[in-house]
Design a protein around this motif. Structure first.
Motif, PDB file in Angstrom:
ATOM      1  N   GLY A  59       0.772  -1.256   0.067  1.00  0.00           N
ATOM      2  CA  GLY A  59      -0.196   0.165  -0.049  1.00  0.00           C
ATOM      3  C   GLY A  59       0.942   1.078  -0.170  1.00  0.00           C
ATOM      4  N   LEU A  60       0.326   2.478  -0.294  1.00  0.00           N
ATOM      5  CA  LEU A  60       1.174   3.740  -0.466  1.00  0.00           C
ATOM      6  C   LEU A  60       0.544   4.749   0.778  1.00  0.00           C
ATOM      7  N   ASP A  61      -0.009   4.199   1.936  1.00  0.00           N
ATOM      8  CA  ASP A  61      -0.433   5.267   2.829  1.00  0.00           C
ATOM      9  C   ASP A  61       0.764   5.256   3.975  1.00  0.00           C
ATOM     10  N   PRO A  62       1.700   6.359   3.836  1.00  0.00           N
ATOM     11  CA  PRO A  62       2.452   6.322   4.921  1.00  0.00           C
ATOM     12  C   PRO A  62       2.116   6.135   6.094  1.00  0.00           C
ATOM     13  N   ASN A  63       1.104   6.476   6.815  1.00  0.00           N
ATOM     14  CA  ASN A  63       0.554   6.483   8.016  1.00  0.00           C
ATOM     15  C   ASN A  63       0.348   4.950   8.519  1.00  0.00           C
ATOM     16  N   VAL A  64       0.245   4.318   7.693  1.00  0.00           N
ATOM     17  CA  VAL A  64      -0.351   2.843   7.939  1.00  0.00           C
ATOM     18  C   VAL A  64       1.093   1.653   7.590  1.00  0.00           C
ATOM     19  N   VAL A  65       1.454   1.869   6.040  1.00  0.00           N
ATOM     20  CA  VAL A  65       2.378   0.722   5.893  1.00  0.00           C
ATOM     21  C   VAL A  65       3.795   0.709   6.399  1.00  0.00           C
ATOM     22  N   PRO A  66       4.541  -0.258   6.371  1.00  0.00           N
ATOM     23  CA  PRO A  66       5.803  -0.284   7.088  1.00  0.00           C
ATOM     24  C   PRO A  66       7.006  -0.653   6.660  1.00  0.00           C
ATOM     25  N   ALA A  67       6.980  -0.976   5.372  1.00  0.00           N
ATOM     26  CA  ALA A  67       8.452  -1.624   4.524  1.00  0.00           C
ATOM     27  C   ALA A  67       9.055  -0.670   3.634  1.00  0.00           C
ATOM     28  N   ALA A  68      10.174  -1.173   3.337  1.00  0.00           N
ATOM     29  CA  ALA A  68      10.973  -0.583   2.499  1.00  0.00           C
ATOM     30  C   ALA A  68      10.590  -0.332   1.066  1.00  0.00           C
ATOM     31  N   VAL A  69       9.919  -1.284   0.621  1.00  0.00           N
ATOM     32  CA  VAL A  69       9.647  -1.311  -0.791  1.00  0.00           C
ATOM     33  C   VAL A  69       8.440  -0.239  -1.031  1.00  0.00           C
ATOM     34  N   GLU A  70       7.685  -0.105  -0.019  1.00  0.00           N
ATOM     35  CA  GLU A  70       6.643   1.118  -0.087  1.00  0.00           C
ATOM     36  C   GLU A  70       7.371   2.406   0.053  1.00  0.00           C
ATOM     37  N   TYR A  71       8.409   2.487   0.695  1.00  0.00           N
ATOM     38  CA  TYR A  71       9.268   3.782   1.076  1.00  0.00           C
ATOM     39  C   TYR A  71       9.682   4.262  -0.215  1.00  0.00           C
ATOM     40  N   ARG A  72      10.177   3.350  -1.117  1.00  0.00           N
ATOM     41  CA  ARG A  72      10.700   3.890  -2.142  1.00  0.00           C
ATOM     42  C   ARG A  72       9.735   4.604  -3.241  1.00  0.00           C
ATOM     43  N   ALA A 190      -8.070  13.577   1.121  1.00  0.00           N
ATOM     44  CA  ALA A 190      -8.299  12.407   0.544  1.00  0.00           C
ATOM     45  C   ALA A 190      -8.269  11.262   1.550  1.00  0.00           C
ATOM     46  N   GLY A 191      -7.481  11.819   2.871  1.00  0.00           N
ATOM     47  CA  GLY A 191      -7.756  10.652   4.175  1.00  0.00           C
ATOM     48  C   GLY A 191      -9.276  10.340   4.309  1.00  0.00           C
ATOM     49  N   GLU A 192      -9.869  11.309   4.305  1.00  0.00           N
ATOM     50  CA  GLU A 192     -11.289  11.211   4.558  1.00  0.00           C
ATOM     51  C   GLU A 192     -12.380  10.733   3.588  1.00  0.00           C
ATOM     52  N   LYS A 193     -11.878  11.013   2.228  1.00  0.00           N
ATOM     53  CA  LYS A 193     -12.728  10.423   0.949  1.00  0.00           C
ATOM     54  C   LYS A 193     -12.238   8.824   0.927  1.00  0.00           C
ATOM     55  N   TYR A 194     -10.858   8.489   1.050  1.00  0.00           N
ATOM     56  CA  TYR A 194     -10.715   7.086   0.788  1.00  0.00           C
ATOM     57  C   TYR A 194     -10.429   6.235   2.041  1.00  0.00           C
ATOM     58  N   LYS A 195     -10.452   6.863   3.239  1.00  0.00           N
ATOM     59  CA  LYS A 195     -10.177   6.199   4.635  1.00  0.00           C
ATOM     60  C   LYS A 195      -9.248   5.208   4.592  1.00  0.00           C
ATOM     61  N   ASP A 196      -9.643   3.888   4.699  1.00  0.00           N
ATOM     62  CA  ASP A 196      -8.592   2.674   4.646  1.00  0.00           C
ATOM     63  C   ASP A 196      -7.994   2.250   3.186  1.00  0.00           C
ATOM     64  N   GLN A 197      -8.713   2.998   2.244  1.00  0.00           N
ATOM     65  CA  GLN A 197      -8.374   2.570   0.781  1.00  0.00           C
ATOM     66  C   GLN A 197      -7.255   3.791   0.259  1.00  0.00           C
ATOM     67  N   LEU A 198      -6.918   4.571   1.295  1.00  0.00           N
ATOM     68  CA  LEU A 198      -5.785   5.648   0.954  1.00  0.00           C
ATOM     69  C   LEU A 198      -4.550   4.957   0.317  1.00  0.00           C
ATOM     70  N   VAL A 199      -4.389   3.692   0.877  1.00  0.00           N
ATOM     71  CA  VAL A 199      -3.140   2.615   0.438  1.00  0.00           C
ATOM     72  C   VAL A 199      -3.302   2.639  -0.932  1.00  0.00           C
ATOM     73  N   LYS A 200      -4.273   2.525  -1.423  1.00  0.00           N
ATOM     74  CA  LYS A 200      -4.449   2.467  -2.960  1.00  0.00           C
ATOM     75  C   LYS A 200      -4.883   3.774  -3.839  1.00  0.00           C
ATOM     76  N   ASN A 201      -4.913   4.956  -3.165  1.00  0.00           N
ATOM     77  CA  ASN A 201      -5.292   6.116  -3.663  1.00  0.00           C
ATOM     78  C   ASN A 201      -4.329   7.257  -3.089  1.00  0.00           C
ATOM     79  N   PRO A 202      -3.064   7.124  -2.991  1.00  0.00           N
ATOM     80  CA  PRO A 202      -2.165   8.155  -2.327  1.00  0.00           C
ATOM     81  C   PRO A 202      -2.253   9.563  -2.817  1.00  0.00           C
ATOM     82  N   VAL A 203      -2.489  10.457  -1.960  1.00  0.00           N
ATOM     83  CA  VAL A 203      -2.332  11.804  -2.417  1.00  0.00           C
ATOM     84  C   VAL A 203      -1.424  12.748  -1.486  1.00  0.00           C
TER      85      VAL A 203
END
Length: 549
Positions: A59-72, A190-203
């Motif tokens: 996922g691409l929500d920095p508030n949530v995901v933890p790993a290096a591949v996402e960070y890049r 975007a956080g309010e619009k997508y909520k837990d789906q911000l991971v696939k809709n990063p803004v």
């Protein structure tokens, strides 16, 4: 999480409180290697830059995901309040300046007033408050950003472009943590619009805007034409040079590297050791490397399981594993052996641990004999009718040859009568994080501050079914807790360094973890690529990238 190498500054200077405007404008690490390119020429506008990832982001929500591949990927989408330079100083980014209260528990940030999120909404103090409050909200289920926020208490909107952040106690690593992409600022709308789906809709507010994501195939970003607030790490002062930034997901090593050689992609990450050796003299490929500071790849024993709750049983494993043989055999001289649960470039790295742990099978055998574990006819030790087994969990795919490490350890421990059962999982979270069925598990993490040790050895970092955590020893140790909390609050860098040296020595001496290697994050590019840099943690930066015609 994590990534790393030889030319990155070993300056592990103070990360106490740097106020905006102090220090020099240090530049990010340049390429290293025998065929490192000359300084980049005049940037070229336009084109598509394709970067092959070794794994697929969750996922691409920095508030949530933890790993290096996402960070890049996220670093290109999200900006942070501050940026940490290679000399470890902290400089402005979305924040223009800041002040710290005398007690070290409040930070007041002045913010840029000309920044907008990709969705057109304004970046302001309310956005910063929204992000930090969202991270600590249990409903968000933050996996790592919440750790970086440390003893966060609250945020106050002083005015539209001034925010005051309050901590429960002093936190020496706060500014360094704020510079990470995991604390990058997401759009509240975007956080309010997508909520837990911000991971696939990063803004975010970054140099690149999200376009699309084809699962397990590619993530496409496009240039943010309004961008003009890049960090001091970059030379660029306006929009990114390339029109599109495309992340191709190519887990297979041979395919990934072959794609660069055939120019099907512009660059590929995590070049395996055999290719580092062979590509050094390839005239059509450039190799770039950086050392990512933090936690090197380290194996941890679960001390809630017998007999690994006994020091001498853990010591036996420590004596039976031949780390030198593993690193030399698998990495062909391209990886550095790790001796400590911190990488060498970190503040407080304990160099006295180097060459202190050496394999001794005779001693390992004796320790196990003394504990009552007797070898059976098949060579595996038995006590009270129970075989001495070690459940080794690893992740798929074979990142950095970690499966091969497991196989070699399986053979080495068999020599002293320990049966190693290796289980490889596509998702180890249920087994390791929730159930804790593993006896041994390997971890690594990228960080700019030694406080990262708190995330791996403090009682509060022990994973539970309700809470994500990285203390895979699952040991609650009051002595470690005391030191880690002391290091968290101490503002004097020299005193902090001494605290963390004690932590490292304690972890090694008590066989809590077995450091294996320091990872040299290696990227191969075509000759057309210029301007690819790394940040102070060793992650790639794409803002300055351009493609020669």
């Amino acid at each position: 999480m994590r990534k790393r190498l030889l030319q990155v500054s070993a300056l592990a200077v103070a990360l106490s409180v740097f106020v905006a405007g102090c220090g020099g404008d240090a530049k990010p690490p340049a390429a290293s290697g025998t065929n490192a390119p000359p300084a980049a020429g005049t940037p070229v506008q336009g084109g598509e830059f394709t970067f092959a990832l070794a794994g697929s982001p969750s996922g691409l929500d920095p508030n949530v995901v933890p790993a290096a591949v996402e960070y890049r990927v996220m670093r290109a989408i999200y900006d942070s309040l501050v940026v940490q330079l290679p000399d470890k100083s902290i400089k402005p980014w979305l924040a223009t300046e800041w002040t710290v209260s005398p007690d070290g528990k409040s930070y007041t940030f002045k913010l840029r007033n000309d920044v907008k999120f990709h969705d057109g909404t304004p970046f302001n103090a309310a956005a910063v408050k929204y992000n930090f409050d969202r991270i600590v909200n249990p409903a968000t289920k933050s996996k790592f950003a919440i750790t970086l926020l440390g003893p966060y208490e609250s945020s106050e909107v002083v005015d539209e472009f001034t925010v005051k952040v309050n901590l429960k106690s002093p936190y020496a690593a706060f500014l360094s943590s704020l510079g990470q992409a995991f604390l990058g600022i997401v759009s509240p709308a975007a956080g309010e619009k997508y909520k837990d789906q911000l991971v696939k809709n990063p803004v975010g507010t970054g140099a690149f805007k999200f376009v699309s994501w084809t699962e397990n195939s590619a993530i496409t970003l496009e240039r943010n034409p309004d961008y003009k607030w890049g960090p001091l790490l970059a030379d660029n002062k306006g929009p990114a040079y390339v029109d599109k930034l495309i992340f191709k997901i190519i887990p297979e090593e041979a395919t990934r590297i072959g794609s660069v050689q055939s120019a099907q992609v512009s660059a590929a990450e995590t070049v395996p050791p055999q290719n580092i050796v062979s590509l050094k003299d390839d005239p059509n490929v450039k190799l770039l490397q950086a050392e990512a500071t933090g936690i090197p790849y380290t194996l941890m024993l679960n001390q809630t399981h017998e007999p690994w709750n006994q020091l001498n049983a853990r010591k036996a494993v420590q004596q039976a594993i031949n780390i030198d043989a593993i690193v030399k055999t698998l990495y062909l001289g391209t990886y550095q052996r790790a001796w400590s649960p911190l990488t060498p470039a970190m503040l407080g790295y304990n160099a006295s641990l180097e060459n202190t742990v050496k394999p001794d099978t005779a001693k390992a055998n004796q320790l196990l004999e003394d504990l009552g574990w007797i070898k059976g006819a098949d060579g595996i030790r038995v006590k009270d009718g129970k075989k001495l087994t070690l459940h080794y969990i690893d992740n798929s795919p074979n990142r950095e040859k970690r499966h091969d490490i497991a196989a070699m350890i399986q053979q080495q421990l068999k020599q002293v009568g320990i049966q190693v059962d290796v289980e490889t999982l596509a998702d180890s979270t249920p087994a390791v994080m929730v159930k804790g069925t593993n006896d041994i598990y390997g971890v690594s993490n990228v960080s700019g501050d030694p406080d990262i040790l708190r995330s791996f050895f403090h009682t509060n970092a022990i994973p539970t079914p309700e809470k994500w955590g990285h203390n895979h020893t699952r040991k609650s140790d009051p002595q470690l807790d005391q030191w880690l909390e002391e290091g968290l609050k101490e503002q004097d860098p020299a005193k902090r360094a001494e605290v963390y040296k004690k932590v490292q020595a304690y972890v090694v001496e008590n066989a809590y973890g077995f450091p294996v290697y320091v990872f040299p994050y290696t990227v191969a590019t075509t000759k057309a690529v210029q301007g690819l840099k790394f940040d102070s943690l060793g992650y790639p930066l794409f803002y300055d990238v351009s493609l020669k015609k």
